[in-house]
Design a protein around this motif. Sequence first.
Motif, PDB file in Angstrom:
ATOM      1  N   LEU A  41      41.350  57.058  35.848  1.00  0.00           N
ATOM      2  CA  LEU A  41      42.199  56.081  35.178  1.00  0.00           C
ATOM      3  C   LEU A  41      43.359  55.790  36.117  1.00  0.00           C
ATOM      4  O   LEU A  41      44.020  56.717  36.587  1.00  0.00           O
ATOM      5  N   GLY A  42      43.603  54.535  36.413  1.00  0.00           N
ATOM      6  CA  GLY A  42      44.689  54.192  37.323  1.00  0.00           C
ATOM      7  C   GLY A  42      44.930  52.701  37.346  1.00  0.00           C
ATOM      8  O   GLY A  42      44.456  51.962  36.477  1.00  0.00           O
ATOM      9  N   THR A  43      45.657  52.269  38.353  1.00  0.00           N
ATOM     10  CA  THR A  43      45.975  50.854  38.523  1.00  0.00           C
ATOM     11  C   THR A  43      45.193  50.302  39.705  1.00  0.00           C
ATOM     12  O   THR A  43      45.301  50.810  40.816  1.00  0.00           O
ATOM     13  N   TYR A  44      44.406  49.265  39.423  1.00  0.00           N
ATOM     14  CA  TYR A  44      43.695  48.545  40.474  1.00  0.00           C
ATOM     15  C   TYR A  44      44.721  47.723  41.234  1.00  0.00           C
ATOM     16  O   TYR A  44      45.610  47.105  40.643  1.00  0.00           O
ATOM     17  N   TRP A  45      44.615  47.701  42.559  1.00  0.00           N
ATOM     18  CA  TRP A  45      45.509  46.890  43.393  1.00  0.00           C
ATOM     19  C   TRP A  45      44.708  46.361  44.571  1.00  0.00           C
ATOM     20  O   TRP A  45      44.000  47.119  45.238  1.00  0.00           O
ATOM     21  N   SER A  46      44.780  45.056  44.795  1.00  0.00           N
ATOM     22  CA  SER A  46      44.073  44.464  45.927  1.00  0.00           C
ATOM     23  C   SER A  46      44.939  43.389  46.571  1.00  0.00           C
ATOM     24  O   SER A  46      45.645  42.647  45.885  1.00  0.00           O
ATOM     25  N   ASP A  47      44.853  43.326  47.913  1.00  0.00           N
ATOM     26  CA  ASP A  47      45.562  42.288  48.654  1.00  0.00           C
ATOM     27  C   ASP A  47      44.582  41.223  49.155  1.00  0.00           C
ATOM     28  O   ASP A  47      44.903  40.425  50.017  1.00  0.00           O
ATOM     29  N   GLY A  48      43.378  41.218  48.613  1.00  0.00           N
ATOM     30  CA  GLY A  48      42.367  40.266  49.034  1.00  0.00           C
ATOM     31  C   GLY A  48      41.529  40.766  50.199  1.00  0.00           C
ATOM     32  O   GLY A  48      40.467  40.239  50.479  1.00  0.00           O
ATOM     33  N   GLN A  49      42.003  41.803  50.887  1.00  0.00           N
ATOM     34  CA  GLN A  49      41.274  42.391  52.009  1.00  0.00           C
ATOM     35  C   GLN A  49      40.645  43.726  51.619  1.00  0.00           C
ATOM     36  O   GLN A  49      39.524  44.027  51.996  1.00  0.00           O
TER      37      GLN A  49
ATOM     38  N   HIS B 194      47.655  38.488  38.508  1.00  0.00           N
ATOM     39  CA  HIS B 194      47.510  37.861  39.824  1.00  0.00           C
ATOM     40  C   HIS B 194      48.853  37.271  40.231  1.00  0.00           C
ATOM     41  O   HIS B 194      49.526  36.641  39.414  1.00  0.00           O
ATOM     42  N   ALA B 195      49.232  37.485  41.494  1.00  0.00           N
ATOM     43  CA  ALA B 195      50.483  36.904  41.989  1.00  0.00           C
ATOM     44  C   ALA B 195      50.352  35.383  41.979  1.00  0.00           C
ATOM     45  O   ALA B 195      49.275  34.846  42.242  1.00  0.00           O
TER      46      ALA B 195
ATOM     47  N   PRO C  38      48.427  37.283  48.084  1.00  0.00           N
ATOM     48  CA  PRO C  38      47.357  37.246  47.074  1.00  0.00           C
ATOM     49  C   PRO C  38      47.058  38.621  46.465  1.00  0.00           C
ATOM     50  O   PRO C  38      45.991  39.186  46.659  1.00  0.00           O
ATOM     51  N   ILE C  39      48.024  39.156  45.725  1.00  0.00           N
ATOM     52  CA  ILE C  39      47.895  40.493  45.145  1.00  0.00           C
ATOM     53  C   ILE C  39      47.332  40.390  43.723  1.00  0.00           C
ATOM     54  O   ILE C  39      47.740  39.542  42.946  1.00  0.00           O
TER      55      ILE C  39
END
Length: 126
Positions: free
Chosen positions: A40-48, A86-87, A93-94
């Motif tokens: 269980l956590g926080t998904y985080w993506s910068d598109g890469q 979404h930013a 693009p986070i």
Amino acid sequence: TACSPGAPPPSSTADTAPTMTVTDALAHQLELDGQRIRVLGTYWSDGQAAFLADLLLKSFPPQIVRESAILLEGSVPADVLARLEHAPAGLAPITWGPVEVVGVLHAERGPAAPRLEIEEIRSSGA
């Protein structure tokens, strides 16, 4: 152990995988290496690249401390991504939000960060 004759099988691997936080998974990554776990956590993506973290830094859009996160491998279904934040256009693009991921953990190996091979992922937000 025997199942009762009418008992349905577990609906998914998520039913049997131990549940933990990102911090717990990282602290026990050597013992958990190669095992199926639920995090269980926080998904985080910068598109890469995409990561699973316990904490986001207080910025906008939010950032993570990559050394305290687990790299995610595999695809995330569009319906899950649609439920995350979404930013706005014009910013980095986070994408971020609370999720539950079931997958196989691979411990850190030299320069390779610990990673979680996604088998199942779902939004755990409201």
